[in-house]
Design an enzyme around this catalytic site. Structure first.
Site, short mmCIF file in Angstrom:
data_model
loop_
_atom_site.label_atom_id
_atom_site.label_comp_id
_atom_site.label_asym_id
_atom_site.label_seq_id
_atom_site.Cartn_x
_atom_site.Cartn_y
_atom_site.Cartn_z
CB SER A 98 43.84 -5.26 71.74
OG SER A 98 42.61 -4.38 71.73
CG ASP A 106 36.70 -2.46 74.41
OD1 ASP A 106 35.72 -2.64 74.64
OD2 ASP A 106 36.98 -2.56 73.37
#
Length: 99
Positions: free
Chosen positions: A39, A83
């Site tokens: 994602s 991330d």
């Protein structure tokens, strides 16, 4: 996965950056167990693409923060920012040499 690109588009619109129609194809080869979120990868590539296509002028840190905000607000995922940073800084030398 469609909510992540839409979340990034929403963030650009909230910043007052107009977005026109477009056709997109996502392809990737992030290896399993690489420690990177798919994602975050989709959000970051979408943010960089929109920044380029619509001459938004956002810097790398803004794109990272915008990507995280898209995941939190649009997708409803209470995520950190690591991330998104990892995707950008790892990809920087591979795909964005001018950054």
């Amino acid at each position: 996965m469609d909510k992540y690109p839409l979340g990034v588009i929403q963030q650009f619109l909230q910043k007052g950056i107009p977005i026109d129609g477009m056709e997109l194809l996502f392809y990737g080869d992030i290896p399993n167990n690489a420690g990177l979120s798919s994602s975050a990868s989709i959000e970051v590539v979408m943010a960089f693409a929109l920044n380029y296509l619509f001459n938004a002028g956002l810097d790398t840190i803004d794109l990272v923060k915008l990507s995280q905000k898209a995941e939190q607000e649009f997708a409803g995922v209470n995520c950190g920012i690591m991330d998104q940073f990892a995707v950008v800084w790892k990809s920087q030398s591979c795909y964005f040499p001018e950054l």
